[in-house]
Design a protein around this motif. Structure first.
Motif, PDB file in Angstrom:
ATOM      1  N   THR A  20       0.949  -1.278   0.030  1.00  0.00           N
ATOM      2  CA  THR A  20      -0.081  -0.149  -0.177  1.00  0.00           C
ATOM      3  C   THR A  20       0.841   1.138  -0.155  1.00  0.00           C
ATOM      4  N   ASN A  21       0.256   2.484  -0.005  1.00  0.00           N
ATOM      5  CA  ASN A  21       1.008   3.385   0.326  1.00  0.00           C
ATOM      6  C   ASN A  21       2.151   3.689   1.436  1.00  0.00           C
ATOM      7  N   HIS A  22       1.813   2.987   2.478  1.00  0.00           N
ATOM      8  CA  HIS A  22       2.405   2.765   3.708  1.00  0.00           C
ATOM      9  C   HIS A  22       3.270   1.527   3.907  1.00  0.00           C
ATOM     10  N   VAL A  23       2.830   0.362   3.210  1.00  0.00           N
ATOM     11  CA  VAL A  23       3.487  -0.862   3.515  1.00  0.00           C
ATOM     12  C   VAL A  23       3.970  -1.538   2.185  1.00  0.00           C
ATOM     13  N   SER A  24       5.269  -1.825   2.626  1.00  0.00           N
ATOM     14  CA  SER A  24       6.023  -2.286   1.414  1.00  0.00           C
ATOM     15  C   SER A  24       6.931  -3.628   2.096  1.00  0.00           C
ATOM     16  N   GLU A  25       7.291  -4.448   1.174  1.00  0.00           N
ATOM     17  CA  GLU A  25       8.087  -5.480   1.552  1.00  0.00           C
ATOM     18  C   GLU A  25       9.666  -5.400   1.037  1.00  0.00           C
ATOM     19  N   PHE A  26      10.344  -5.843   1.881  1.00  0.00           N
ATOM     20  CA  PHE A  26      11.862  -5.395   1.417  1.00  0.00           C
ATOM     21  C   PHE A  26      12.866  -6.716   1.448  1.00  0.00           C
ATOM     22  N   GLN A  27      13.912  -6.775   0.974  1.00  0.00           N
ATOM     23  CA  GLN A  27      14.854  -7.904   0.511  1.00  0.00           C
ATOM     24  C   GLN A  27      16.308  -7.359   0.781  1.00  0.00           C
ATOM     25  N   MET A  35      11.884  -8.528   4.809  1.00  0.00           N
ATOM     26  CA  MET A  35      11.367  -7.766   5.879  1.00  0.00           C
ATOM     27  C   MET A  35      10.220  -6.910   5.257  1.00  0.00           C
ATOM     28  N   SER A  36       9.287  -6.541   6.173  1.00  0.00           N
ATOM     29  CA  SER A  36       8.308  -5.839   5.656  1.00  0.00           C
ATOM     30  C   SER A  36       7.786  -4.662   6.704  1.00  0.00           C
ATOM     31  N   THR A  37       7.156  -3.575   6.116  1.00  0.00           N
ATOM     32  CA  THR A  37       6.704  -2.628   7.221  1.00  0.00           C
ATOM     33  C   THR A  37       5.267  -2.900   7.384  1.00  0.00           C
ATOM     34  N   ASN A  38       4.891  -2.941   8.502  1.00  0.00           N
ATOM     35  CA  ASN A  38       3.344  -3.216   9.018  1.00  0.00           C
ATOM     36  C   ASN A  38       2.593  -1.777   8.950  1.00  0.00           C
ATOM     37  N   GLU A  39       1.288  -2.068   9.365  1.00  0.00           N
ATOM     38  CA  GLU A  39       0.427  -0.655   9.262  1.00  0.00           C
ATOM     39  C   GLU A  39       0.773   0.386  10.203  1.00  0.00           C
ATOM     40  N   ASN A  40       1.828  -0.049  11.091  1.00  0.00           N
ATOM     41  CA  ASN A  40       2.271   1.239  11.922  1.00  0.00           C
ATOM     42  C   ASN A  40       3.525   1.637  11.372  1.00  0.00           C
ATOM     43  N   HIS A  61      -6.493  -2.382  -0.661  1.00  0.00           N
ATOM     44  CA  HIS A  61      -5.930  -1.214  -1.425  1.00  0.00           C
ATOM     45  C   HIS A  61      -6.110  -0.903  -2.788  1.00  0.00           C
ATOM     46  N   ARG A  62      -6.130  -2.071  -3.564  1.00  0.00           N
ATOM     47  CA  ARG A  62      -6.776  -2.141  -5.006  1.00  0.00           C
ATOM     48  C   ARG A  62      -8.037  -1.867  -5.247  1.00  0.00           C
ATOM     49  N   LYS A  63      -8.851  -2.305  -4.315  1.00  0.00           N
ATOM     50  CA  LYS A  63     -10.249  -2.307  -4.379  1.00  0.00           C
ATOM     51  C   LYS A  63     -10.636  -0.604  -4.206  1.00  0.00           C
ATOM     52  N   LYS A  64     -10.034  -0.050  -3.150  1.00  0.00           N
ATOM     53  CA  LYS A  64     -10.286   1.271  -2.830  1.00  0.00           C
ATOM     54  C   LYS A  64      -9.649   2.229  -3.946  1.00  0.00           C
ATOM     55  N   LYS A  65      -8.583   1.828  -4.418  1.00  0.00           N
ATOM     56  CA  LYS A  65      -8.234   2.793  -5.874  1.00  0.00           C
ATOM     57  C   LYS A  65      -9.292   2.541  -7.092  1.00  0.00           C
ATOM     58  N   LYS A  66      -9.769   1.361  -7.248  1.00  0.00           N
ATOM     59  CA  LYS A  66     -10.576   1.307  -8.067  1.00  0.00           C
ATOM     60  C   LYS A  66     -11.958   1.841  -7.782  1.00  0.00           C
ATOM     61  N   LYS A  67     -12.503   1.942  -6.500  1.00  0.00           N
ATOM     62  CA  LYS A  67     -13.766   2.644  -6.465  1.00  0.00           C
ATOM     63  C   LYS A  67     -13.472   4.027  -6.461  1.00  0.00           C
ATOM     64  N   ALA A  68     -12.291   4.645  -6.052  1.00  0.00           N
ATOM     65  CA  ALA A  68     -12.135   6.093  -6.158  1.00  0.00           C
ATOM     66  C   ALA A  68     -12.118   6.371  -7.647  1.00  0.00           C
ATOM     67  N   ALA A  69     -11.519   5.619  -8.390  1.00  0.00           N
ATOM     68  CA  ALA A  69     -11.411   5.781 -10.037  1.00  0.00           C
ATOM     69  C   ALA A  69     -12.680   5.981 -10.403  1.00  0.00           C
TER      70      ALA A  69
END
Ligand code: ZN
Length: 75
Positions: A20-27, A35-40, A61-69
């Motif tokens: 999402t805008n706030h959560v990413s996965e890292f290697q 590693m990953s960032t969580n909701e916090n 996140h994808r659904k929200k984006k679709k709805k906004a579009a």
């Protein structure tokens, strides 16, 4: 398996997946530790549980984006 570079200077994480805008996965580019960032926004190990949460967050996140579009094109 221990990586010498990581134990000396720490892991070098690169983003592998934007959840999402706030959560990413890292290697780590050296030892492949995931590693990953969580909701916090905290960095946590990318466990199978965290992967599950991330894929759920991603679909929401994808659904929200679709709805906004859709809303913006309704006019
Ligand atoms: Zn590492």
């Amino acid at each position: 398996m221990k990586n010498l570079i990581c134990s000396l200077v720490g892991h070098d994480f690169k983003e592998t997946k934007k959840v999402t805008n706030h959560v990413s996965e890292f290697q780590c580019i050296h030892c492949k530790k995931q590693m990953s960032t969580n909701e916090n926004g905290d960095l946590t190990p990318l466990t199978s549980k965290q992967k599950e949460i991330n894929s759920l967050l991603h679909s929401i996140h994808r659904k929200k984006k679709k709805k906004a579009a859709q809303v913006s094109t309704d006019y």
